[in-house]
Structures are given as structure tokens and as C-alpha cells.
Design a protein around this motif. Structure first.
Motif, PDB file in Angstrom:
ATOM      1  N   GLU A   1      48.718 -28.713 -26.317  1.00  0.00           N
ATOM      2  CA  GLU A   1      49.198 -27.723 -27.617  1.00  0.00           C
ATOM      3  C   GLU A   1      50.435 -26.487 -27.560  1.00  0.00           C
ATOM      4  O   GLU A   1      51.188 -27.091 -28.419  1.00  0.00           O
ATOM      5  CB  GLU A   1      48.379 -26.058 -28.224  1.00  0.00           C
ATOM      6  CG  GLU A   1      47.125 -26.646 -28.403  1.00  0.00           C
ATOM      7  CD  GLU A   1      45.538 -26.572 -27.794  1.00  0.00           C
ATOM      8  OE1 GLU A   1      46.312 -27.301 -26.600  1.00  0.00           O
ATOM      9  OE2 GLU A   1      45.152 -26.633 -28.392  1.00  0.00           O
TER      10      GLU A   1
ATOM     11  N   PRO B   1      41.010 -31.286 -11.681  1.00  0.00           N
ATOM     12  CA  PRO B   1      39.723 -32.706 -11.951  1.00  0.00           C
ATOM     13  C   PRO B   1      39.653 -33.704 -12.219  1.00  0.00           C
ATOM     14  O   PRO B   1      39.225 -34.293 -12.186  1.00  0.00           O
ATOM     15  CB  PRO B   1      39.553 -32.531 -13.834  1.00  0.00           C
ATOM     16  CG  PRO B   1      40.388 -30.546 -13.804  1.00  0.00           C
ATOM     17  CD  PRO B   1      41.345 -30.551 -13.344  1.00  0.00           C
TER      18      PRO B   1
ATOM     19  N   GLY C   1      46.525 -22.710 -15.723  1.00  0.00           N
ATOM     20  CA  GLY C   1      47.193 -23.835 -16.360  1.00  0.00           C
ATOM     21  C   GLY C   1      48.127 -22.552 -16.510  1.00  0.00           C
ATOM     22  O   GLY C   1      48.859 -22.160 -17.144  1.00  0.00           O
TER      23      GLY C   1
ATOM     24  N   GLY D   1      53.269 -27.578 -16.674  1.00  0.00           N
ATOM     25  CA  GLY D   1      52.697 -28.630 -16.356  1.00  0.00           C
ATOM     26  C   GLY D   1      51.879 -29.080 -17.950  1.00  0.00           C
ATOM     27  O   GLY D   1      51.852 -30.459 -17.406  1.00  0.00           O
TER      28      GLY D   1
ATOM     29  N   PHE E   1      40.165 -30.066 -26.209  1.00  0.00           N
ATOM     30  CA  PHE E   1      41.036 -31.015 -26.804  1.00  0.00           C
ATOM     31  C   PHE E   1      40.894 -30.787 -28.155  1.00  0.00           C
ATOM     32  O   PHE E   1      39.987 -31.581 -28.523  1.00  0.00           O
ATOM     33  CB  PHE E   1      41.192 -31.637 -26.058  1.00  0.00           C
ATOM     34  CG  PHE E   1      41.616 -31.281 -25.031  1.00  0.00           C
ATOM     35  CD1 PHE E   1      43.451 -31.380 -24.930  1.00  0.00           C
ATOM     36  CD2 PHE E   1      41.371 -32.281 -23.606  1.00  0.00           C
ATOM     37  CE1 PHE E   1      44.173 -31.141 -23.678  1.00  0.00           C
ATOM     38  CE2 PHE E   1      42.179 -31.340 -22.461  1.00  0.00           C
ATOM     39  CZ  PHE E   1      43.617 -31.268 -22.725  1.00  0.00           C
TER      40      PHE E   1
ATOM     41  N   LEU F   1      60.890 -38.097 -17.647  1.00  0.00           N
ATOM     42  CA  LEU F   1      60.809 -37.165 -16.218  1.00  0.00           C
ATOM     43  C   LEU F   1      60.838 -38.923 -15.212  1.00  0.00           C
ATOM     44  O   LEU F   1      59.631 -38.843 -14.871  1.00  0.00           O
ATOM     45  CB  LEU F   1      59.959 -36.104 -15.734  1.00  0.00           C
ATOM     46  CG  LEU F   1      59.557 -34.743 -15.848  1.00  0.00           C
ATOM     47  CD1 LEU F   1      58.633 -33.640 -15.798  1.00  0.00           C
ATOM     48  CD2 LEU F   1      60.949 -33.748 -16.352  1.00  0.00           C
TER      49      LEU F   1
ATOM     50  N   GLY G   1      37.485 -24.449 -27.918  1.00  0.00           N
ATOM     51  CA  GLY G   1      38.016 -24.852 -26.762  1.00  0.00           C
ATOM     52  C   GLY G   1      38.281 -26.259 -25.844  1.00  0.00           C
ATOM     53  O   GLY G   1      38.939 -26.338 -24.879  1.00  0.00           O
TER      54      GLY G   1
ATOM     55  N   GLU H   1      61.757 -36.243 -10.247  1.00  0.00           N
ATOM     56  CA  GLU H   1      61.831 -34.437 -11.533  1.00  0.00           C
ATOM     57  C   GLU H   1      61.265 -33.618 -11.290  1.00  0.00           C
ATOM     58  O   GLU H   1      60.086 -34.367 -11.697  1.00  0.00           O
ATOM     59  CB  GLU H   1      62.675 -35.002 -12.843  1.00  0.00           C
ATOM     60  CG  GLU H   1      64.375 -35.584 -12.023  1.00  0.00           C
ATOM     61  CD  GLU H   1      64.589 -36.418 -13.455  1.00  0.00           C
ATOM     62  OE1 GLU H   1      65.416 -35.479 -13.939  1.00  0.00           O
ATOM     63  OE2 GLU H   1      63.971 -36.542 -14.305  1.00  0.00           O
TER      64      GLU H   1
HETATM   65  C1  LIG Z   1      37.763 -27.341 -19.747  1.00  0.00           C
HETATM   66  C2  LIG Z   1      39.290 -27.976 -19.982  1.00  0.00           C
HETATM   67  C3  LIG Z   1      40.404 -27.523 -21.568  1.00  0.00           C
HETATM   68  C4  LIG Z   1      41.845 -27.592 -21.302  1.00  0.00           C
HETATM   69  N1  LIG Z   1      41.579 -27.674 -22.632  1.00  0.00           N
HETATM   70  C5  LIG Z   1      43.055 -28.263 -22.765  1.00  0.00           C
HETATM   71  C6  LIG Z   1      43.624 -27.730 -24.076  1.00  0.00           C
HETATM   72  O1  LIG Z   1      42.785 -27.716 -25.397  1.00  0.00           O
HETATM   73  N2  LIG Z   1      45.260 -27.998 -25.067  1.00  0.00           N
HETATM   74  C7  LIG Z   1      45.733 -27.717 -23.625  1.00  0.00           C
HETATM   75  O2  LIG Z   1      46.845 -28.039 -24.146  1.00  0.00           O
HETATM   76  N3  LIG Z   1      44.990 -28.121 -22.004  1.00  0.00           N
HETATM   77  C8  LIG Z   1      43.341 -28.358 -22.057  1.00  0.00           C
HETATM   78  N4  LIG Z   1      43.654 -28.414 -20.422  1.00  0.00           N
HETATM   79  C9  LIG Z   1      44.600 -28.560 -20.111  1.00  0.00           C
HETATM   80  C10 LIG Z   1      45.602 -26.946 -19.610  1.00  0.00           C
HETATM   81  O3  LIG Z   1      45.847 -26.776 -20.417  1.00  0.00           O
HETATM   82  C11 LIG Z   1      45.632 -27.377 -18.076  1.00  0.00           C
HETATM   83  O4  LIG Z   1      46.487 -26.879 -17.747  1.00  0.00           O
HETATM   84  C12 LIG Z   1      47.444 -28.331 -18.260  1.00  0.00           C
HETATM   85  O5  LIG Z   1      47.281 -29.475 -18.920  1.00  0.00           O
HETATM   86  C13 LIG Z   1      48.389 -28.925 -17.312  1.00  0.00           C
HETATM   87  O6  LIG Z   1      48.291 -27.501 -17.204  1.00  0.00           O
HETATM   88  P1  LIG Z   1      48.492 -27.260 -15.281  1.00  0.00           P
HETATM   89  O7  LIG Z   1      49.641 -26.030 -14.757  1.00  0.00           O
HETATM   90  O8  LIG Z   1      47.152 -26.788 -14.730  1.00  0.00           O
HETATM   91  O9  LIG Z   1      48.887 -28.287 -14.200  1.00  0.00           O
HETATM   92  P2  LIG Z   1      49.001 -29.011 -13.129  1.00  0.00           P
HETATM   93  O10 LIG Z   1      46.987 -29.709 -13.721  1.00  0.00           O
HETATM   94  O11 LIG Z   1      48.219 -28.559 -11.670  1.00  0.00           O
HETATM   95  O12 LIG Z   1      49.501 -30.619 -13.387  1.00  0.00           O
HETATM   96  C14 LIG Z   1      49.446 -32.063 -13.886  1.00  0.00           C
HETATM   97  C15 LIG Z   1      50.520 -32.888 -14.140  1.00  0.00           C
HETATM   98  O13 LIG Z   1      51.710 -32.443 -14.282  1.00  0.00           O
HETATM   99  C16 LIG Z   1      52.808 -32.263 -13.277  1.00  0.00           C
HETATM  100  N5  LIG Z   1      53.346 -31.320 -13.197  1.00  0.00           N
HETATM  101  C17 LIG Z   1      52.548 -30.051 -13.322  1.00  0.00           C
HETATM  102  N6  LIG Z   1      53.883 -29.172 -13.408  1.00  0.00           N
HETATM  103  C18 LIG Z   1      55.244 -29.870 -13.233  1.00  0.00           C
HETATM  104  C19 LIG Z   1      56.352 -29.404 -13.145  1.00  0.00           C
HETATM  105  N7  LIG Z   1      56.597 -28.464 -13.566  1.00  0.00           N
HETATM  106  N8  LIG Z   1      56.955 -30.663 -13.449  1.00  0.00           N
HETATM  107  C20 LIG Z   1      56.704 -31.973 -13.188  1.00  0.00           C
HETATM  108  N9  LIG Z   1      55.407 -32.346 -13.086  1.00  0.00           N
HETATM  109  C21 LIG Z   1      54.037 -30.955 -13.096  1.00  0.00           C
HETATM  110  C22 LIG Z   1      51.619 -32.762 -11.972  1.00  0.00           C
HETATM  111  O14 LIG Z   1      51.352 -33.505 -10.951  1.00  0.00           O
HETATM  112  C23 LIG Z   1      50.024 -33.421 -13.347  1.00  0.00           C
HETATM  113  O15 LIG Z   1      50.667 -34.513 -12.518  1.00  0.00           O
HETATM  114  C24 LIG Z   1      42.202 -28.125 -20.683  1.00  0.00           C
HETATM  115  C25 LIG Z   1      41.603 -28.263 -19.344  1.00  0.00           C
HETATM  116  C26 LIG Z   1      40.361 -28.109 -18.684  1.00  0.00           C
HETATM  117  C27 LIG Z   1      39.945 -28.119 -17.514  1.00  0.00           C
END
Ligand SMILES: Cc1cc2nc3c(=O)[nH]c(=O)nc-3n(C[C@H](O)[C@H](O)[C@H](O)COP(=O)(O)OP(=O)(O)OC[C@H]3O[C@@H](n4cnc5c(N)ncnc54)[C@H](O)[C@@H]3O)c2cc1C
Lengths: 285, 759
Positions: free
Chosen positions: A125, A40, A111, A115, A194, A162, A192, A166
Motif C-alpha cells: 500500500e 520471514p 513494519g 522498509g 496483500f 537503491l 489483512g 544506499e
Molecule cells: C503476515 C504479513 C502480512 C503483511 N501484509 C502486508 C500488506 O498487506 N501490505 C504491505 O504493504 N505489507 C504487508 N506486510 C509487510 C510489512 O508491511 C513489512 O513491514 C514491510 O513490507 C517491510 O517493512 P519492514 O520495516 O518490516 O522492513 P524489513 O522487513 O526490515 O526489510 C525489508 C527489506 O527492505 C530493506 N530495507 C528496510 N528498510 C530499509 C531502508 N530504510 N533502506 C534500505 N533498505 C531497507 C531490508 O534490507 C529488506 O531487504 C505483511 C507482512 C506480514 C508478515
């Protein structure tokens, strides 16, 4: 809302991934995990990474197991992995209760736990969980491996300890004592979303008195953290309304509230007070 | 002579659903043509400024970029015209399709990039350099008037309406109730964003635009005029439409730009709006602030109402011109006797996204205001919210009731209604006495719970006319060609039900054509809850006419009297069940091209459905959150062609009404920067926020203005939601008049609770 141009790399092994990261981090390379935050942001062109290192094909990063003292969560473990019990310990119930409050079902299917921590949204959370329970982060790079304590990991809004090169390979969450109690509560305007404030608490009860209290607050400050003042108000007291109210008040006094257009400082404190009290009340149910 | 109703009045399944459920929907983004160019709009990043220069050189060097247009390229195209309520004094405030000397809101189109794909187009748009001298923005609609910029004033017009001797009534009043109330800026946000795909067929000299909605005929005529073409060689074509709500389908700059570009470059040009654009570029709505006074007698009867309001229209007057403030002013009296009335609606410009109509335009606003006044009168007199309404309702015996006001070029005469009866029925459905008792008990136990009632009169069925052509094809299939549009509301089903009953065929065999300017020359489209009333009656008239023709032609072939024949399930039979029969297919093949009829329904008055909403809420005093525990809607539709479709309209409207009451708000900072540009900031209610609801559809007051008694269903679900939520919250607080501003966000409510010492 189309992202700027980027190249996607798909390493098959951790070694390949770390090599790519070390090579590309300086050229605006980033890890792509579940993509539920990064994609996004790219669509809005708030981030324009030139390279994405997609870790979704790497074997071994999907580790989710316990050695009897801590639960190890690998970088490919999704939020949805916690819908059911992830470990034979009270921690499992805590994680699955908390997981239900993250976003919506489809987002939880993609997610990742790690991440979320790497992204470090103040209202996440999992960040709250890691800060409250004292998680240990395992960061890996071509330079080697290091452990980072939760208290040192979160450095501010979407900012962590980080280094660029890393990878957050694993997170270790300490298991809870068999008699540990936990409670969680958050407030958001819609299901749902944040949280505008959230709280996770754990403690034990010995001789009718609370001990080892951990009170974490999320969404209220630039990073989630334990609130010592609130924990002191709780330790040594019998569980119940007077102690819970005192701890909630202490927490709301202690925070340095984030402000935005729907939340001024005073209201944020009101919310902290409400969620801490409710998390504590939840611990009794 | 017509067969008894077999389909009208029944909740038969929607004909629209099959293709949608099978993934065969064709929405704007699904339309593509070989060799098409993609258009991306470069939008103003500042709320107010002088546009000194535009440099597109860097964008033009990007591989895949075909062209960039700025104001110079479209200087010959006039600003977008008014479709409704187009007061002459507003004309200088129309929006140009690309900004001229000034930019006036964040999101205003300044340039467009044409490129090989949407990604390149967006990359290039970022490279277009805008040289803008920033000016101070006007962000508030109330207060003193002044210059908006060098060319314009902040108050282009004032809507004034009145009847009766207002001053005398106030002088003679037992008491006066005064309120200051405001409604937040929000709007319809359809699931499908806007889109427009234009294609020029040089061989036939036909320009077509796909992605049309709502009012394709009017838009065809006026886009053609703007770009200097004849209306006869231009067509607008509607596909599936993912929601309209008033905002989708009006002429916007982008529609004109794709048409002009397709014609100029002789290439198909496609533009699909993204969500961020949608939230800053498509019409906003609703933002008003009212200062209202009511004069009452000792029993709480209204003697007069005097209202002054400020309508925040954003930076330009778009196609709706003064429609929203005009409707707010004209519909404010609602279902009550108001012997004298005066209103001044100040149309104000601000440096925000321009506004238009949104489901129940003007009425969501004025119902909030009026119903707040009723509640305030109740408190003043010391009676409850139900009794105050009973005392003031217009009696059934007073129908038809001339309001002595005009709007949308029509004189407002409530055609029929038994408001008191619907109030009784709705309260009964809500279990009002038991609800009151239980709320009282819970309040005594410390809970903040309460209930409210709000009433309203809707308007629907705007004329002046609709024409429909019905034809039985050689394969026996029936086609109903209309001049309306489908924005998802079930037009095909409802029209098919009406035609089926008149013709004596199965509704599922009928194909209803809508939204195609190449199929019928004139069409008013879909807005103002007009379709089922206007097009429904036209469909019935044309079908009855065709039925007569069928029977006459069949009688010749069957060597009998037309009066002896009937059509049952597509078969022409003798009423006495003797002798041979013949199918419509056989007749159509015997008389090719003859089985068609056209008719027109004319109407110079609107019809007026009405409703009652009841809500019970619980306030979370710690957080200021509001939970809806019960929601009951009573709505008199006159005659429901398809009760389930009516209920669906009401249910969807309620969800949107709740958005405006509790969640949705376009927020700006002091510099005019919009803060609600994603779905994380602009909070639409989801299935988790919309409560279980109970909907009571009644048919106690059929309209005398059309034979079926039809009234519209589109807007009654949304109309009084802000009003009833406010009343229920006041009741929960046991503090009348507390809620004066929508939306009631938790932060606002918490702050009220603290200020009033309630928590
Ligand atoms: C509509 C919507 C509502 C949401 N509501 C919530 C909520 O209520 N609570 C909540 O906690 N989250 C919420 N999220 C976010 C969601 O939980 C994401 O999945 C999470 O924040 C990021 O995880 P990801 O695996 O998707 O990471 P990505 O989107 O792939 O990456 C996020 C960032 O982290 C970095 N990254 C990812 N993995 C690693 C790793 N292993 N090492 C180093 N860097 C890394 C990436 O480079 C990037 O900068 C929401 C998302 C959406 C679209």
C-alpha cells in the motif's frame, strides 16, 4: 524455518550505519528495519544475508514532520504512526485510511514505511501511495545523498533504484491541496492479506469538473504506478458514475497484469476495474 | 442409585483453561531434556524420481552435527502400518519412514540430520546432496489407470458398496439427475505443528515419546513393534495439544525416527515440525471427484443413487488406509430415504502429499455431493430446497433405521432422529420466510443475494470399548484415569462433570488423566467424535461402581445401611439428615487404597447425531467474492454434557468448513511442486472471515445405545458447509447447479459469472 547464520550489527548513528553498509553491502549485508518482510524471508531461507545492519537504534531516523509542502517520513517510522493524523492536512486522513489495510495490527507496530518502499512488494500500500502521490526518496550512502522520484524508484518486483550501499533515509510525500479528494480500495481474499489489486486516487474539483486527477494502481503489475489513460478519462469530467466507470475501464485496459496461480490476466484486469471504480466511489463519501 | 444431575447438562467453565491461561501449557516444543539432539528432516524436492544416491559428507563435517541417517540406517524398520480400514491390497502402498528407491512427493522424508541445535540441523540438512533422476509425476486422480511407477499401479483398490436394485430403479425413473462434482484438497492445520521428543532411559530400559496425541496406545503398540521392542517398556505421553482435527497424532515417519534414534544413540532426540513442513508433510485430505446420478419419481422422491468417485490419496496409503473413501461411500445417503444405492470409490495415487482423515472425513465430501443432488432434484421438479428435503427425509417412525451399509467395522443403523423436526426448528431460528422475502426484494433491486439449506447425519461414538478407572486419593481428590486423549476439545471438563454427578462431588475437584500409556494399559484415544460417548459412559459406570463401594465402606464405619447414605459435595451424609457425617477424605484415609473402581463400556454400534445448516450469502459480482450474511446451525446432540463445549465444537468446525468451501486449497503445479506452503498461500479463515453464527443445540433424539443418550459433537460444524455455501451461491445467482467445485475462489466464481453472462 530457522534462518541461516548471520551477524547482527547495531549502529547508533547514521554515519556508523552508512559506513557499515558501505563495508558490508558487498558481503551480503542488508538493512534490518521492522523485519516484517525480511525476517520471514530469512526463516524460509529465501534470503541468507550474512550481515544485518539493524537501524532501529539510530536517533533521528524517526522523523515525521512537515515543512508545509511535504511530509517527511524517516526510516524508523512505523506503519502504526499513521493510525492517527500524522499531519494537519487532508493527507493525514488518506494515510490513516490506507494504513488500516496493511497487514494486521502487530505487524503495523513493527513494519516501517521506508522498509515497505525499499522492499518494493508490488502489492504494498505504501508503494502505491508513493507512486500515486509522487513521493521523493532520499537515499543516503557514504558516497553522499541523492533524491529519487517515485516514478524512477520502482524498477520491478522487489527491485528499486537503491544501490546496495544506499539507505532509504527519508521519504517526502507532497501535501494535498486543502480541497483535494481521495479514495482508496483494495481486494484481497482475507482481511489483512496483500492486495490482489488496489487503487488510490486523488483529484480536485473546479466548476463541477475533475482536475489534477491521479489514479494509481497497485498489486496488478510488477510495480505500482499512475495510469495516465485512466486519469485522462477522468480529468474534465464531473465526478460521478459515468466518468468513474470510464476511468476504471481505461485502467483495466492499460495494465500489463501479473499472473499467479490464483489470478490469471483476465481476472486481474477485472479486479483493477473493480478497485479503481470503488476507489473513485470512495472519494465521494 | 445416583444423585440428580448437578453438573451434566450445564455449561460449567473448562477445567483445562486455567493452566493454559496462566502460561503453564506444555506443548511438544516445551518439552526438552538435557543433552538432547535435534532432528531435521531432509525432504524430497521433486514430486517423483528415482533416488540414485545420497551424499551426506558435507553435512557431517559441519560442527555440531552428530549423525545423518538415510534409508540404509533404517532398512530393518517396516513401513507404517494401517490403523483403520486396512485393506490387504493396499499394503504394498504403505509409506516407508525414509524413502527407498523412489521419492513420490515433494516433502517425502529422504534423510534425517541429528545435530546440537535446530539451526545447525537445518544448515546441515541443506548440505545433504540428493541424486534423484526425475520422473514424470501423476497429478490427476481421475481418468485412465496405469503404472504409478515401476512397482505400483495408480489405482490400488476400489471401494464398492450397494443395496437394492439400482438398475431397475433407474429404468423405472421419471427422471434422472446427473452431476459431476469435486472437492478441493485441504486439511486440518492445527495451531501447534507436530512434534516428537523421544528419550531412552537405559537404566530402566524404558523408551518414551512425548508429543503424542489422539491415539497414544495404538501408536505405542505399533511403534514398539516397528522398532522391535515390547509394548510394555515403551510409553507415549501426551502434553497439551494445540489442535488435532484428525491429522495430528497418527504415526508419521518422524515419530518412528525419533524413537529409533533415541534408542540407537541413547540420546534424547527432539523434532519439532515447522509450518512449511507441516503444509507438505502432514496428512492432506478431502480431494475427490464424483460422478453421481439419481433416479427420481415425478414428485422428486429419490428412487436410487448411483455414484462413482475418484479419491486422490496422494503418494502413499498412510495409517487411515481406505478410511476416508470408505466413509464417503457409506455415509453418502445421509438423512434421506434412498431405496437403492450403489457406489464405487476409486482410490487413486498421485505424486502429492499422502492423505488421511480430517474432521468429518468422507462426510464433508459426500454431504457436498448429496446435498448438491437434492438441490438439483428440487430444480428439476420445480420445488424449493426445503420442500425437496421434507419429501425425502427418513421419518422419525422409521428409527432405528438400518442403512444396509457398513463402515469402520460397524453396521450402520441410525439409532434415533427426528430430522423433520430439526429442519423446522432450524428454519424457525433462521427466520426463513422473512429471510426469503427480504432476499427476494434485494435481488429485485439488483443485489446478488441468496440462501441455502443443507442437512446431514453424522456418526460418532466408535467402539469397541473404553475403560476408565476412578479413584479417591488419600487427600480426598478424585482421579479419573481414561484411555482417551485431549486434543483441546474439553475432555477433562466433560468427564469431570459426569464423574462428579455420579459420585456427588464438585467437578472442579476431579483430575482427569488422559493420553498417558503408563497410567492405563489400554486406550482407544480421541477420534471419530467418540470420547464423550464411549469414555463418558465408561466414566459414569466406573463412578457409579465407586459410589456403591464408598457407601458400602462408609456404612460399615458409620454403622448404618448403605441405602441410608448419600454423598453430597464430597461428604457422606445420612439421607434423613440425622447423625454424624464423614468426608470422602476421611473415608479414603480410613480405607487406604480401597476407594477405586474400574469399568468398561462396550459398544458395537456407532451413534448418529444429525444437523441442519442454513446460510445466506451476498456475491460481489465485480470481484467474485462471497460474503456470508447469516449462518444458522441446528444440531441434535442427544444429550449435551456441556452445551457450551458443544457449541464451541460446532463453531470451530464451521470455521474449518468455510475454509474448505471458500479459501483453503493445496495447489500444485504440473510438475508436482506444491504452491501452498505458507500461510500467505494456504488461506485459513481468520476471525474476520468467520461470520457471526447462531447455533441451536437440541436434545430431541437421545441415543438409545447408552443410558445418558449421548452423541458426539466434533464434526457437525464442518460436515455440510461446502454444501450449504454452494446452495446459497446458486440461489444468489438464481441459477441452480452452478457450483460444482470447491473451494469457490473469487477467480472461479468471477469466471462463472462471466461465462454464464451474469456479469
Ligand atoms: C503476515 C504479513 C502480512 C503483511 N501484509 C502486508 C500488506 O498487506 N501490505 C504491505 O504493504 N505489507 C504487508 N506486510 C509487510 C510489512 O508491511 C513489512 O513491514 C514491510 O513490507 C517491510 O517493512 P519492514 O520495516 O518490516 O522492513 P524489513 O522487513 O526490515 O526489510 C525489508 C527489506 O527492505 C530493506 N530495507 C528496510 N528498510 C530499509 C531502508 N530504510 N533502506 C534500505 N533498505 C531497507 C531490508 O534490507 C529488506 O531487504 C505483511 C507482512 C506480514 C508478515
Amino acid at each position: 524455518m530457522k534462518p541461516a547464520p548471520f551477524v547482527r550489527h547495531v549502529p547508533r548513528t547514521l554515519q556508523q550505519a552508512l559506513a557499515m553498509l558501505s563495508q558490508l553491502a558487498g558481503q551480503d549485508g542488508r538493512i534490518l528495519a521492522g523485519g516484517q518482510s525480511l525476517v520471514p524471508i530469512m526463516a524460509f531461507r529465501l534470503a541468507k544475508p550474512a550481515h544485518l545492519i539493524d537501524i532501529n537504534e539510530i536517533a533521528g531516523l524517526d522523523r515525521l514532520d512537515s515543512d508545509g509542502t511535504a511530509l517527511t517520513i524517516g526510516a524508523r517510522v512505523r506503519h502504526a504512526a499513521f493510525h492517527g493524523p500524522a499531519v494537519d492536512n487532508p493527507l493525514a486522513a488518506l494515510l490513516s485510511y490506507v494504513a488500516r489495510h496493511i497487514a494486521h495490527y502487530p505487524i503495523r507496530m513493527r513494519g516501517t514505511f521506508c522498509g515497505s518502499l525499499a522492499h518494493a512488494d508490488p502489492a504494498s500500500e505504501w508503494c502505491l501511495t508513493a507512486a500515486t502521490l509522487g513521493a521523493t526518496m532520499i537515499a543516503k550512502s557514504q558516497r553522499g545523498e541523492r533524491e529519487i522520484a517515485a516514478a524512477d524508484f520502482f524498477e520491478g518486483i522487489m527491485s528499486t533504484a537503491l544501490a546496495e550501499d544506499e539507505l532509504l533515509a527519508e521519504v517526502r510525500l507532497p501535501l494535498l491541496a486543502a480541497d483535494a479528494k481521495f479514495g482508496f480500495n483494495e481486494f484481497s481474499r482475507r482481511a489483512g492479506d496483500f492486495a490482489m489489486a488496489s487503487s488510490l486516487v486523488t483529484y480536485r474539483v473546479a466548476d463541477g469538473k475533475i482536475s489534477e486527477a491521479r489514479i494509481g494502481v497497485g498489486g496488478a503489475e510488477s510495480s505500482p504506478r499512475r495510469i495516465e489513460e485512466a486519469e485522462s478519462a477522468l480529468n474534465g469530467q464531473p465526478p460521478g458514475d459515468p466518468a468513474f466507470r470510464a476511468a476504471a475501464l481505461a485502467a483495466s485496459d492499460a495494465v500489463d497484469p501479473l499472473e499467479d496461480h490464483q489470478t490469471n490476466a483476465e481476472y486481474r484486469r477485472d479486479l483493477v476495474r473493480a478497485v479503481v471504480r470503488r476507489a473513485l466511489e470512495h472519494s465521494l463519501t | 442409585m445416583t444423585a440428580p444431575a448437578k453438573f451434566v447438562g450445564r455449561s460449567v467453565p473448562r477445567l483445562e483453561d486455567r493452566p493454559l491461561l496462566l502460561g503453564q501449557g506444555r506443548f511438544a516444543a516445551d518439552i526438552s531434556f538435557p543433552g538432547q539432539w535435534h532432528m531435521r528432516v531432509v525432504r524430497s524436492p521433486v514430486a517423483h524420481g528415482k533416488l540414485q544416491g545420497i551424499n551426506a559428507a558435507a553435512a557431517l563435517t559441519l560442527p555440531g552435527v552428530h549423525a545423518v541417517w538415510t534409508r540404509d540406517n533404517v532398512a530393518h524398520i517396516p513401513p507404517i502400518p494401517f490403523r483403520l480400514t486396512g485393506l490387504v491390497e493396499l499394503e504394498p502402498y504403505r509409506q516407508p519412514i525414509l524413502a527407498n528407491d523412489y521419492v513420490r512427493y515433494v516433502g517425502e522424508p529422504v534423510a534425517v540430520v541429528f545435530a546440537a541445535d535446530p539451526y545447525i540441523a537445518e544448515d546441515a540438512a541443506e548440505l545433504v546432496e540428493l541424486n534423484i533422476e526425475t520422473l514424470a509425476p501423476v497429478m490427476h486422480a481421475s481418468g485412465d489407470t496405469g503404472p504409478f511407477d515401476a512397482e505400483r499401479a495408480t489405482e490400488p483398490s476400489i471401494i464398492r458398496k450397494s443395496y437394492g436394485d439400482v438398475d431397475a430403479a433407474f429404468n423405472a425413473a421419471h427422471a434422472i439427475v446427473t452431476l459431476e462434482l469435486s472437492i478441493g484438497r485441504h486439511s486440518g492445520v492445527p495451531l501447534e505443528t507436530r512434534g516428537a521428543i523421544a528419550r531412552y532411559d537405559e537404566a530402566r530400559d524404558i523408551l518414551e515419546m512425548h508429543g503424542a496425541a489422539k491415539v497414544p496406545w495404538w501408536n505405542r503398540d505399533h511403534i514398539a513393534k516397528m522398532i522391535g521392542r515390547s509394548r510394555t517398556n515403551m510409553h507415549l505421553l501426551e502434553g497439551h495439544v494445540g489442535g488435532g482435527f484428525g491429522i495430528r497424532g497418527e504415526i508419521y515417519p518422524e515419530d518412528v525416527l525419533v524413537c529409533a534414534a533415541a534408542l540407537h544413540f541413547k540420546k534424547p532426540v527432539k523434532w519439532i515440525e515447522d509450518r512449511r513442513e507441516h503444509l507438505i508433510a502432514a496428512n492432506h485430505s478431502r480431494q475427490q471427484q464424483h460422478n453421481i446420478r439419481a433416479a427420481i419419481d415425478a414428485a422428486g422422491h429419490i428412487l436410487a443413487i448411483d455414484d462413482k468417485f475418484y479419491h486422490d490419496n496422494g503418494a502413499y496409503m498412510r495409517t487411515h488406509a481406505a478410511t476416508v473413501p470408505d466413509l464417503a461411500a457409506a455415509m453418502l445417503p445421509g438423512p434421506y430415504r434412498v431405496p437403492a444405492y450403489r457406489v464405487a470409490g476409486h482410490i487413486r495415487l498421485t505424486n502429492k502429499t499422502p492423505c488421511g482423515t480430517y474432521r468429518a472425513p468422507g462426510r464433508y465430501e459426500s454431504s457436498f455431493v448429496r446435498e448438491r443432488v437434492l438441490d438439483a432434484i428440487a430444480a428439476k421438479v420445480g420445488i424449493d430446497g426445503v420442500e425437496i428435503r421434507r419429501r425425502n427425509l427418513i421419518a422419525k417412525s422409521a428409527m432405528p433405521y438400518d442403512l444396509h451399509l457398513e463402515t469402520l467395522g460397524t453396521h450402520i443403523v441410525y439409532d434415533s432422529g427426528d430430522y423433520a423436526l430439526l429442519l423446522d426448528k432450524t428454519l424457525e431460528r433462521a427466520g426463513w420466510p422473512a429471510l426469503q422475502a427480504s432476499l427476494k426484494k434485494r435481488r429485485a433491486a439488483g443485489e446478488m443475494v441468496g440462501a441455502g439449506v443443507a442437512m446431514f447425519v453424522e456418526k460418532s461414538g466408535l467402539g469397541p470399548s473404553d475403560t476408565v478407572r476412578v479413584e479417591i486419593k488419600n487427600d480426598g481428590k478424585v482421579e479419573v484415569v481414561t484411555g482417551v486423549a485431549s486434543i483441546g476439545q474439553g475432555v477433562e471438563t466433560a468427564m469431570a462433570q459426569i464423574a462428579a454427578d455420579a459420585l456427588g462431588v464438585d467437578y472442579a475437584t476431579i483430575n482427569v488423566v488422559h493420553g498417558q500409556t503408563d497410567r492405563i494399559d489400554q486406550g482407544a484415544g480421541a477420534f471419530a467424535s467418540r470420547v464423550t460417548v464411549m469414555c463418558g459412559e465408561a466414566t459414569r459406570l466406573a463412578s457409579v461402581k465407586l459410589r456403591g463401594k464408598v457407601l458400602r465402606l462408609a456404612a460399615e464405619l458409620m454403622q448404618t445401611d448403605a441405602a441410608a447414605l448419600d454423598i453430597i459435595n464430597g461428604e457422606i451424609v445420612r439421607r434423613d439428615n440425622t447423625g454424624p457425617s464423614m468426608t470422602l477424605t476421611e473415608l479414603a484415609q480410613a480405607r487406604p487404597g480401597d476407594l477405586s473402581a474400574e469399568d468398561t463400556f462396550l459398544s458395537s454400534h456407532m451413534v448418529y447425531p444429525y444437523g441442519v445448516h442454513v446460510a445466506a450469502v451476498k456475491i460481489d459480482s465485480d470481484t467474485g467474492g462471497v460474503a456470508i450474511e447469516r449462518y444458522v446451525i441446528g444440531y441434535d446432540i442427544g444429550k449435551a454434557v456441556n452445551p457450551r463445549l458443544v457449541e464451541s465444537q460446532i463453531a470451530g468446525g464451521l470455521a474449518q468448513g468455510l475454509g474448505g468451501a471458500l479459501l483453503e486449497e493445496f495447489v500444485y503445479d504440473d510438475n508436482g511442486e506444491p504452491l501452498s506452503v505458507t500461510f500467505a498461500d494456504y488461506l485459513m479463515p481468520t476471525s474476520r472471515e468467520v461470520p457471526q453464527m447462531s447455533i441451536l443445540i437440541t436434545e430431541d433424539a437421545p441415543s438409545p445405545l447408552n443410558p445418558m443418550g449421548l452423541k458426539g459433537a466434533g464434526e457437525g460444524g464442518a460436515n455440510p458447509v461446502g454444501a450449504v455455501i454452494a446452495a446459497a451461491i446458486d440461489d444468489a445467482l438464481q441459477r441452480p447447479g452452478t457450483i460444482a467445485e470447491l473451494p469457490v475462489t473469487p477467480q472461479r466464481l468471477k469466471s462463472i459469472l462471466k461465462k454464464t453472462g451474469l456479469r
